[in-house]
Design a protein around this motif. Structure first.
Motif, mmCIF file in Angstrom:
data_model
loop_
_atom_site.group_PDB
_atom_site.id
_atom_site.type_symbol
_atom_site.label_atom_id
_atom_site.label_comp_id
_atom_site.label_asym_id
_atom_site.label_seq_id
_atom_site.Cartn_x
_atom_site.Cartn_y
_atom_site.Cartn_z
ATOM 1 N N SER A 286 0.769 0.101 8.343
ATOM 2 C CA SER A 286 -0.125 1.310 8.201
ATOM 3 C C SER A 286 -0.216 1.905 6.831
ATOM 4 O O SER A 286 -0.819 2.712 6.410
ATOM 5 C CB SER A 286 0.265 2.411 9.131
ATOM 6 N N ILE A 287 1.060 1.528 6.012
ATOM 7 C CA ILE A 287 0.845 1.964 4.394
ATOM 8 C C ILE A 287 -0.126 1.175 3.875
ATOM 9 O O ILE A 287 -0.489 1.565 2.776
ATOM 10 C CB ILE A 287 2.229 1.653 3.948
ATOM 11 N N LEU A 288 -0.845 0.000 4.158
ATOM 12 C CA LEU A 288 -1.881 -0.753 3.519
ATOM 13 C C LEU A 288 -3.068 -0.071 3.950
ATOM 14 O O LEU A 288 -3.617 0.338 4.761
ATOM 15 C CB LEU A 288 -1.697 -2.136 4.060
ATOM 16 N N ALA A 289 -4.250 -0.043 2.730
ATOM 17 C CA ALA A 289 -5.263 0.467 3.080
ATOM 18 C C ALA A 289 -6.076 -0.598 3.876
ATOM 19 O O ALA A 289 -5.861 -1.849 3.788
ATOM 20 C CB ALA A 289 -6.289 0.420 1.466
ATOM 21 N N PRO A 290 -6.800 -0.296 4.774
ATOM 22 C CA PRO A 290 -7.581 -1.033 5.742
ATOM 23 C C PRO A 290 -8.268 -2.274 5.228
ATOM 24 O O PRO A 290 -8.117 -3.343 5.687
ATOM 25 C CB PRO A 290 -8.258 -0.082 6.651
ATOM 26 N N LYS A 291 -8.981 -1.988 4.233
ATOM 27 C CA LYS A 291 -9.890 -3.015 3.404
ATOM 28 C C LYS A 291 -8.930 -4.021 2.904
ATOM 29 O O LYS A 291 -9.182 -5.231 3.043
ATOM 30 C CB LYS A 291 -10.774 -2.301 2.361
ATOM 31 N N PHE A 292 -7.813 -3.602 2.092
ATOM 32 C CA PHE A 292 -6.885 -4.516 1.601
ATOM 33 C C PHE A 292 -6.190 -5.314 2.687
ATOM 34 O O PHE A 292 -5.936 -6.574 2.747
ATOM 35 C CB PHE A 292 -5.640 -3.645 0.970
ATOM 36 N N ARG A 293 -5.792 -4.766 3.707
ATOM 37 C CA ARG A 293 -5.410 -5.543 4.928
ATOM 38 C C ARG A 293 -6.210 -6.678 5.349
ATOM 39 O O ARG A 293 -5.919 -7.890 5.836
ATOM 40 C CB ARG A 293 -4.788 -4.486 5.862
ATOM 41 N N LYS A 294 -7.383 -6.139 5.554
ATOM 42 C CA LYS A 294 -8.495 -7.048 5.894
ATOM 43 C C LYS A 294 -8.454 -8.385 5.267
ATOM 44 O O LYS A 294 -8.738 -9.479 5.693
ATOM 45 C CB LYS A 294 -9.747 -6.323 6.142
ATOM 46 N N GLU A 295 -8.594 -8.013 3.794
ATOM 47 C CA GLU A 295 -8.849 -9.220 3.130
ATOM 48 C C GLU A 295 -7.475 -9.968 3.201
ATOM 49 O O GLU A 295 -7.701 -11.496 2.983
ATOM 50 C CB GLU A 295 -8.765 -8.585 1.703
ATOM 51 N N MET A 296 -6.255 -9.661 3.529
ATOM 52 C CA MET A 296 -5.112 -10.708 3.306
ATOM 53 C C MET A 296 -5.166 -11.272 4.848
ATOM 54 O O MET A 296 -4.867 -12.234 4.769
ATOM 55 C CB MET A 296 -3.883 -9.752 3.254
ATOM 56 N N ASP A 297 -5.757 -10.770 5.934
ATOM 57 C CA ASP A 297 -5.549 -11.239 7.225
ATOM 58 C C ASP A 297 -6.753 -12.535 6.982
ATOM 59 O O ASP A 297 -6.389 -13.576 7.538
ATOM 60 C CB ASP A 297 -6.344 -10.396 8.268
ATOM 61 N N GLU A 298 -7.731 -12.351 6.326
ATOM 62 C CA GLU A 298 -8.824 -13.485 6.325
ATOM 63 C C GLU A 298 -8.091 -14.547 5.349
ATOM 64 O O GLU A 298 -8.445 -15.921 5.830
ATOM 65 C CB GLU A 298 -10.171 -12.960 5.377
ATOM 66 N N TYR A 299 -7.516 -14.059 4.054
ATOM 67 C CA TYR A 299 -6.911 -15.325 3.404
ATOM 68 C C TYR A 299 -5.870 -16.077 4.207
ATOM 69 O O TYR A 299 -5.830 -17.249 3.943
ATOM 70 C CB TYR A 299 -6.312 -14.529 2.227
ATOM 71 N N TYR A 300 -5.190 -15.676 5.039
ATOM 72 C CA TYR A 300 -4.183 -16.092 5.828
ATOM 73 C C TYR A 300 -4.834 -17.153 6.763
ATOM 74 O O TYR A 300 -4.375 -18.221 6.789
ATOM 75 C CB TYR A 300 -3.117 -15.106 6.671
ATOM 76 N N GLU A 301 -5.571 -16.776 7.529
ATOM 77 C CA GLU A 301 -6.489 -17.620 8.351
ATOM 78 C C GLU A 301 -7.186 -18.587 7.578
ATOM 79 O O GLU A 301 -7.157 -20.000 8.323
ATOM 80 C CB GLU A 301 -7.495 -16.688 9.251
ATOM 81 N N ALA A 302 -7.874 -18.475 6.450
ATOM 82 C CA ALA A 302 -8.447 -19.522 5.946
ATOM 83 C C ALA A 302 -7.396 -20.477 5.137
ATOM 84 O O ALA A 302 -7.553 -21.736 5.068
ATOM 85 C CB ALA A 302 -9.348 -19.058 4.600
ATOM 86 N N LEU A 303 -5.956 -20.120 4.886
ATOM 87 C CA LEU A 303 -5.110 -20.968 4.530
ATOM 88 C C LEU A 303 -4.416 -21.735 5.513
ATOM 89 O O LEU A 303 -4.238 -22.862 4.997
ATOM 90 C CB LEU A 303 -4.136 -19.947 3.487
ATOM 91 N N PHE A 304 -3.963 -21.286 6.501
ATOM 92 C CA PHE A 304 -3.169 -21.960 7.326
ATOM 93 C C PHE A 304 -3.979 -22.435 8.662
ATOM 94 O O PHE A 304 -3.351 -23.362 9.409
ATOM 95 C CB PHE A 304 -2.008 -21.111 7.856
ATOM 96 N N GLU A 305 -5.010 -21.934 8.995
ATOM 97 C CA GLU A 305 -6.018 -22.484 10.201
ATOM 98 C C GLU A 305 -5.128 -23.014 11.316
ATOM 99 O O GLU A 305 -5.265 -24.006 11.950
ATOM 100 C CB GLU A 305 -6.542 -23.780 9.649
ATOM 101 N N GLY A 306 -4.321 -21.858 11.732
ATOM 102 C CA GLY A 306 -3.360 -22.025 13.166
ATOM 103 C C GLY A 306 -2.303 -23.034 12.789
ATOM 104 O O GLY A 306 -1.813 -23.114 14.232
ATOM 105 N N ARG A 307 -1.904 -23.586 11.804
ATOM 106 C CA ARG A 307 -0.743 -24.199 11.576
ATOM 107 C C ARG A 307 0.570 -23.404 11.970
ATOM 108 O O ARG A 307 0.528 -22.282 11.829
ATOM 109 C CB ARG A 307 -0.582 -24.919 10.301
#
Length: 459
Positions: A286-307
């Motif tokens: 909750s300390i993260l700005a919502p837009k910043f957190r969303k960007e990091m979630d998208e990056y994680y999914e693109a990077l690891f693709e369910g691995r």
């Protein structure tokens, strides 16, 4: 702090008489030694010890930390209940003191005046020179062995409470500080005189430490009815504008002014209190700005693709150059490899996400695990880049042009949080030792790791 000493007739100094105001008069006068005339006409001396001299072992602090490490308390009032932290004694039913000195006398007066049900024990009858006889004060030949959970024990040997999070056993200076720190903070004023509080933040602190303690301070100051803000353009080395962009912090107030804002110039003194240090406030997402957190979630999914991913945090560089010891001493890659290989074999991770600011560590891990290693792009250094005792922020100031420093700090900060957040989304997590990153990653994860492990190097 004044301690009691034998009468030295060959030393010429001023004379005082025993009274409730004796130590206060001595502090105001400013001399280091006084002859004191006792109630029976005999003499003893009191000698002043600076709260930073011969009290703080140099090896207790990393090389980059500079004093002062403790407030001087040249003025205080043990009779002003409203500016004392009496709640420190909650759950305590006995207090034991190894020494009669200025601070143990003041604490005894506070306990007798403002608490109930706390018995006090001394093995030095000189305590009765300074207080009236009381049924709760016991003078014995040997201090009793009482329950640690309900006993406040004040010892001669240096102890802050930070070493083991045990604030029931402290040295005299830190015992006194834990009860009297509001008076140091307020500097003769009352909490009712202020609406806000701001702190001068140590520029050496990293972003993880600043955010972690920001939450603790918010809670601590709310106890006094004060809201924590900043009236500066920076929080340490970080621009407030940048912090507001990436983090959900309320750092400013439109009606804040010099008249209604208390300024605290040393946050270290507050960190070294039970009230602040033991606050269990997780730095969750909750300390993260919502837009910043969303960007990091998208990056994680693109990077690891369910691995299935093992997250590893290995600190090096200034953790090595500054000679940190104890729980802050980091395990090396060779020390960690057996555990890493064991987890890989037992759990079947597809990738290793590595977070490190140390190029030497990155090279070692790539050499061992090849393409299984994934790491975010960021500014990295080698231990050879550092002078002995130098930390990253000092190196940055020396190597980055001033007009580029803010840009570099922002870039480094964002990459750091990308790394921590991605670590928190991994299936399991291990860390080379105690650092703010270990705390933040676990707080972000909320206990969902398949397993996690922090190395502890035996020195």
């Amino acid at each position: 702090m004044f301690i009691l000493d034998d009468y030295q007739s060959d030393i010429e100094c001023k004379e005082l008489s025993i009274s409730n105001e004796m130590f206060h008069l001595a502090l105001q006068d400013g001399e280091k030694r006084y002859h004191v005339k006792g109630q029976k006409g005999d003499y003893f001396d009191i000698v002043y010890l600076d709260n930073n001299d011969d009290i703080e072992p140099i090896e207790f602090y990393p090389q980059y930390m500079k004093g002062p490490f403790m407030a001087q308390y040249l003025s205080y009032d043990e009779t002003d209940k409203d500016t004392l932290y009496i709640d420190f004694f909650q759950g305590i039913n006995a207090a034991e003191f190894e020494e009669v000195n200025e601070y143990s006398i003041a604490l005894t007066r506070v306990i007798l005046s403002f608490t109930q049900g706390i018995d006090i024990w001394f093995d030095d009858p000189r305590i009765l020179w300074f207080i009236s006889e009381d049924d709760r004060v016991h003078v014995v030949e040997k201090l009793p062995e009482l329950s640690g959970e309900t006993t406040f024990y004040v010892q001669k040997q240096f102890k802050t409470g930070l070493e083991d999070r045990d604030f029931n056993r402290l040295s005299s200076t830190y015992a006194f500080h834990n009860v009297f720190f509001p008076q140091w903070m307020l500097k003769g004023k009352k909490c009712a005189d202020y609406k806000y509080v701001t702190m001068i933040t140590n520029s050496m602190l990293g972003i993880g430490a600043i955010l972690a303690f920001q939450k603790r301070f918010e809670i601590a100051f709310s106890y006094f009815g004060l809201k924590l803000i900043t009236n500066e353009e920076r929080l340490g080395k970080y621009r407030v504008e940048m912090l507001n962009k990436y983090f959900a912090l309320e750092l400013t107030a439109e009606d804040a002014s010099g008249d209604n804002t208390l300024v605290i110039d040393n946050q270290t003194f507050l960190i070294k209190t039970k009230m602040v240090y033991t606050i269990n406030q997780a730095t969750d997402t909750s300390i993260l700005a919502p837009k910043f957190r969303k960007e990091m979630d998208e990056y994680y999914e693109a990077l690891f693709e369910g691995r299935k991913v093992l997250g590893i945090l290995i600190r090096g560089t200034d953790y090595i150059s500054t000679g940190l010891s104890g729980e802050h001493r980091m395990a090396t890659v060779p020390q960690m490899l057996p555990t890493i290989h064991q987890w890989l074999e037992e759990d079947g991770y597809d990738r290793i996400f590595l977070a490190t600011e140390d190029n030497d560590i990155l090279d070692q891990m790539k050499s061992e695990f090849g393409k299984r290693i994934i790491a975010v792009a960021q500014e990295r250094h080698r231990v050879s880049d550092f002078r002995e005792g130098q930390i990253i922020s000092e190196l940055e100031k020396e190597t980055i042009p001033p007009d580029k420093l803010d840009e570099m700090v922002e870039d480094t900060t964002i990459n750091y949080f990308y790394a921590l957040y991605l670590l928190s989304r991994c299936d399991s997590f291990m860390c080379s030792g105690q650092c703010n990153g270990w705390d933040v990653v676990n707080d972000f994860n909320g206990g969902r790791f398949q397993r996690s492990y922090k190395f502890k190097v035996v020195e």
